[in-house]
Design an enzyme around this catalytic site. Structure first.
Site, PDB file in Angstrom:
ATOM      1  N   ILE A   1     -20.422 -24.252  15.229  1.00 22.48           N
ATOM      2  CA  ILE A   1     -20.322 -24.218  13.765  1.00 22.48           C
ATOM      3  C   ILE A   1     -21.219 -23.107  13.215  1.00 22.48           C
ATOM      4  O   ILE A   1     -22.423 -23.108  13.465  1.00 22.48           O
ATOM      5  CB  ILE A   1     -20.756 -25.564  13.146  1.00 22.48           C
ATOM      6  CG1 ILE A   1     -19.968 -26.723  13.753  1.00 22.48           C
ATOM      7  CG2 ILE A   1     -20.562 -25.544  11.641  1.00 22.48           C
ATOM      8  CD1 ILE A   1     -20.419 -28.094  13.261  1.00 22.48           C
TER       9      ILE A   1
ATOM     10  N   LYS B   1     -33.321 -27.761  15.105  1.00 19.75           N
ATOM     11  CA  LYS B   1     -32.212 -27.158  14.361  1.00 19.75           C
ATOM     12  C   LYS B   1     -32.427 -27.294  12.855  1.00 19.75           C
ATOM     13  O   LYS B   1     -32.118 -26.374  12.090  1.00 19.75           O
ATOM     14  CB  LYS B   1     -30.899 -27.821  14.780  1.00 19.75           C
ATOM     15  CG  LYS B   1     -30.520 -27.563  16.236  1.00 19.75           C
ATOM     16  CD  LYS B   1     -29.341 -28.407  16.673  1.00 19.75           C
ATOM     17  CE  LYS B   1     -29.018 -28.165  18.139  1.00 19.75           C
ATOM     18  NZ  LYS B   1     -27.922 -29.038  18.636  1.00 19.75           N
TER      19      LYS B   1
ATOM     20  N   GLY C   1     -24.020 -25.547  17.778  1.00 18.59           N
ATOM     21  CA  GLY C   1     -23.013 -25.045  18.713  1.00 18.59           C
ATOM     22  C   GLY C   1     -22.043 -24.076  18.088  1.00 18.59           C
ATOM     23  O   GLY C   1     -22.409 -22.973  17.687  1.00 18.59           O
TER      24      GLY C   1
ATOM     25  N   GLY D   1     -22.010 -34.091  31.555  1.00 18.59           N
ATOM     26  CA  GLY D   1     -22.769 -32.893  31.227  1.00 18.59           C
ATOM     27  C   GLY D   1     -23.135 -32.751  29.773  1.00 18.59           C
ATOM     28  O   GLY D   1     -23.666 -31.717  29.349  1.00 18.59           O
TER      29      GLY D   1
ATOM     30  N   LYS E   1     -33.236 -22.986  20.301  1.00 15.71           N
ATOM     31  CA  LYS E   1     -33.672 -23.582  19.036  1.00 15.71           C
ATOM     32  C   LYS E   1     -35.139 -24.026  19.061  1.00 15.71           C
ATOM     33  O   LYS E   1     -35.830 -23.950  18.056  1.00 15.71           O
ATOM     34  CB  LYS E   1     -32.752 -24.736  18.627  1.00 15.71           C
ATOM     35  CG  LYS E   1     -32.835 -26.015  19.410  1.00 15.71           C
ATOM     36  CD  LYS E   1     -32.043 -25.997  20.696  1.00 15.71           C
ATOM     37  CE  LYS E   1     -30.569 -25.927  20.515  1.00 15.71           C
ATOM     38  NZ  LYS E   1     -29.821 -26.017  21.791  1.00 15.71           N
TER      39      LYS E   1
ATOM     40  N   THR F   1     -25.529 -23.040  32.390  1.00 13.56           N
ATOM     41  CA  THR F   1     -24.237 -23.428  31.820  1.00 13.56           C
ATOM     42  C   THR F   1     -23.788 -22.482  30.723  1.00 13.56           C
ATOM     43  O   THR F   1     -22.653 -21.988  30.725  1.00 13.56           O
ATOM     44  CB  THR F   1     -24.320 -24.864  31.264  1.00 13.56           C
ATOM     45  OG1 THR F   1     -24.685 -25.754  32.324  1.00 13.56           O
ATOM     46  CG2 THR F   1     -22.982 -25.292  30.684  1.00 13.56           C
ATOM     47  N   VAL F   2     -24.680 -22.202  29.769  1.00 19.29           N
ATOM     48  CA  VAL F   2     -24.313 -21.354  28.636  1.00 19.29           C
ATOM     49  C   VAL F   2     -24.181 -19.897  29.059  1.00 19.29           C
ATOM     50  O   VAL F   2     -23.241 -19.199  28.659  1.00 19.29           O
ATOM     51  CB  VAL F   2     -25.340 -21.502  27.495  1.00 19.29           C
ATOM     52  CG1 VAL F   2     -25.037 -20.531  26.365  1.00 19.29           C
ATOM     53  CG2 VAL F   2     -25.338 -22.934  26.972  1.00 19.29           C
TER      54      VAL F   2
ATOM     55  N   GLU G   1     -28.622 -34.179  29.558  1.00 18.78           N
ATOM     56  CA  GLU G   1     -29.326 -33.750  30.758  1.00 18.78           C
ATOM     57  C   GLU G   1     -29.762 -34.959  31.590  1.00 18.78           C
ATOM     58  O   GLU G   1     -29.740 -36.096  31.118  1.00 18.78           O
ATOM     59  CB  GLU G   1     -30.556 -32.921  30.370  1.00 18.78           C
ATOM     60  CG  GLU G   1     -30.241 -31.688  29.545  1.00 18.78           C
ATOM     61  CD  GLU G   1     -29.496 -30.624  30.327  1.00 18.78           C
ATOM     62  OE1 GLU G   1     -29.573 -30.626  31.581  1.00 18.78           O
ATOM     63  OE2 GLU G   1     -28.823 -29.799  29.691  1.00 18.78           O
TER      64      GLU G   1
END
Length: 403
Positions: free
Chosen positions: A129, A198, A127, A180, A98, A13-14, A183
């Site tokens: 930010i 994080k 994400g 989405g 992460k 996806t990314v 998961e």
């Protein structure tokens, strides 16, 4: 301006979102020259020439034609090997992993020092930010007191559906999976472990100290029940999954991840759906708030692109606070006020409470509100893993400053 050749590891996806963003961006002057994937035959939304694909990460980490490696795979140990190999072979790296970073930051800092190459990872935390870069550049002093917020968009989406739309928890989770945001196995998000990873990264840049994930208390929302939702509503609050690192004094700091009762006058009360919200507090500037999408391919891709652009201008993390002397020490010897709901597992007698201020019993469940040391919660992890148990924190740090 010379075009940057990017070696991309991961095309889910990314990775595919980043491919789209680079194709659309006009002033990036970069192209994806090679893509490392797990399977060459897997169907994908974006079709790319077969010549771009490889299943060997050394084809990007050791390729003399690759200028920069961008890594967005989901296996922490493979990610660490890939990133380490890229740095050792003279490549700058951008990572969004992460879990890998939280486990291996000390080694990666040393590798950067040895090789002179840079590793950027703003995309790993919150994400879209830019938390890490702001902590590195704007908050690069010892005035910072606290970083606190919602760091996981998936769990926040679920809690938003529960509290803002009166959905059942199970239905909200299913909706998050269909969209989405979560998961098929959502355990990493709702357990709090994603927020924990994080937080470990953020703490290094906020305080200058690395704390291993295993040493930090984390408690998620898998056992959130209707009783807990009703309790929060009766008190006029929402429940949010909150991560925080708090400087207690010049000598001590603490950190943990827990569900928290959030009142309407708190900034993060209105952070809903898949958004993240981070409150940064300092001695002289009180509170500052950062808000943005924390889940989804495109928001993360935009953060990756920002790191790619930063590397073009020779930007690197300096880890300034790790050189401060003295640095505060991590402690768990602090009292928290918590709500503990249970049925079969007797937390009233099973936990070493400092004080109990509220207790309720019914035929189906019980709850206790009281004070307990964070250290004792860590020692009681096994007990707290029971399916009939739910914990929620009452905020107590700096609350007098928010009235």
């Amino acid at each position: 301006m010379k075009e940057i050749n990017i070696g991309l590891a991961g095309f889910g996806t990314v990775g595919q979102a980043l491919y789209k963003v680079i194709e659309q961006a006009r002033n990036v002057h970069a192209r994806i020259a090679k893509i490392c994937v797990r399977s060459l035959t897997k169907p994908r939304e974006i079709r790319v020439p077969e010549s771009l694909l490889t299943i060997s990460f050394t084809e990007i980490t050791r390729n003399p034609d690759i200028d920069l490696v961008v890594e967005v795979i989901d296996d922490p140990e493979t990610s660490f090997r890939l990133v380490s190999d890229a740095l050792r072979n003279g490549k700058d790296v951008v990572s969004g992993n992460k879990a890998m970073l939280a486990r291996h930051l000390p080694e990666l800092m040393e590798l950067q020092r040895q090789t002179g190459k840079a590793l950027l990872y703003d995309a790993s935390s919150c994400g879209s930010i830019p938390v890490i870069r702001n902590l590195e550049e704007y908050y690069d002093n010892d005035l910072l007191l606290e970083v606190k917020g919602i760091l996981n968009g998936s769990s926040n989406y679920i809690l938003s559906r529960v509290f803002d739309h009166n959905e059942d928890y199970a239905d909200a989770l299913e909706r998050a999976q269909k969209l989405g945001f979560a998961e098929s196995d959502p355990s990493h998000d709702i357990s709090g472990n994603d927020s924990l990873n994080k937080l470990v990264i953020i703490t290094l840049h906020a305080i200058g100290v690395y704390v291993a994930p295993a040493d930090v208390f984390v408690y998620g929302i898998p056992t959130l029940g209707q009783e807990d939702i009703l309790y929060a509503r009766e008190k006029g609050m929402k429940i949010k999954l909150v991560a925080q690192v708090v400087k207690l004094s010049d000598d001590l700091f603490t950190m943990f991840v827990m569900p928290e009762f959030v009142a309407p006058n708190r900034y993060i009360y209105a952070v809903d759906d898949e958004y993240n919200g981070v409150v940064i507090r300092g001695e002289c500037y009180d509170r500052q708030f950062m808000f943005g999408k924390g889940a989804g391919g495109l928001p993360t891709a935009s953060s990756l692109l920002s790191d790619i652009t930063a590397l073009r201008h020779d930007y690197r993390y300096e880890y300034k606070k790790t050189a401060f002397a003295p640095r505060p020490e991590y402690t768990t010897d602090i009292p928290l006020k918590i709500y503990a709901r249970f049925s079969q597992t007797n937390l009233l007698d099973g936990l070493p409470w400092l004080a109990v201020s509220e207790e309720y019993r019914s035929e189906s469940f019980r709850y206790v509100v009281g004070e307990i040391l964070l250290a004792d919660l860590i020692k009681s992890r096994k007990l707290l893993e029971a399916e009939d148990v739910f914990l929620c924190n009452f905020p107590r740090f700096f609350t007098e400053r928010d009235d």
